[in-house]
Design an enzyme around this catalytic site. Structure first.
Site, short mmCIF file in Angstrom:
data_model
loop_
_atom_site.label_atom_id
_atom_site.label_comp_id
_atom_site.label_asym_id
_atom_site.label_seq_id
_atom_site.Cartn_x
_atom_site.Cartn_y
_atom_site.Cartn_z
CD GLU A 184 -7.38 7.22 69.74
OE1 GLU A 184 -7.17 7.63 68.59
OE2 GLU A 184 -8.13 7.77 70.55
CB CYS A 238 -10.67 5.09 69.55
SG CYS A 238 -10.31 5.82 67.93
CB CYS A 262 -13.74 9.33 69.63
SG CYS A 262 -13.38 8.02 68.44
ZN ZN Z 1 -11.14 7.90 67.87
#
Ligand code: ZN
Length: 136
Positions: free
Chosen positions: A44, A75, A72
């Site tokens: 990402e 990101c 996550c």
């Molecule tokens: Zn990430």
């Protein structure tokens, strides 16, 4: 999925991302943590950087980011800072997903669509980690 498969082929955790703008893909990326030896080189992050380079501005309000696995918190925060228009992801990440760890990190107004090709995305991840275990 194609980007995730490329990551898999390069022995990277198989996560791929693309950014679309007005129905056109403007950025394609996959996880490059091993290749760049950079723990922050998630798919990402690469896709956001490539998309902003393409657009020529730091914000992506008219863009949709598609990623094979739930982002996550890092990101998701990057998506907040980039003012991403829409997020679409495949498989849920039950350990490191932002929705579990930090659900407020993504902008509350960013529409999120999840579970798209969920099975394909998660099977690829499972295959990868199975392969890793077998080769240890
Ligand atoms: Zn990430």
């Amino acid at each position: 999925m194609q980007e995730a498969q490329q990551a898999f082929a390069h022995d990277e955790v198989p996560i791929g991302a693309v950014v679309a703008h007005k129905g056109r893909i403007i950025a394609r990326a996959h996880n490059l943590v091993e290749t760049l030896c950079d723990a922050t080189a998630h798919a990402e992050m690469q896709a956001i950087t490539a998309a902003t380079n393409f657009i020529g501005g730091k914000y992506l309000p008219d863009c949709t980011l598609y990623v094979t696995v739930e982002p996550c918190p890092m990101c998701a925060a990057a998506m907040y800072w980039a003012q991403l228009g829409t997020l679409v992801y495949g498989a849920t990440d039950e350990k490191r997903g932002y929705s579990l760890i930090a659900p407020k990190v993504l902008h509350p107004k960013t529409p999120v669509l999840s579970g798209i090709l969920e099975n394909e995305c998660s099977v690829l991840m499972k295959q990868f980690f199975q392969k890793k275990r077998e080769h240890k």
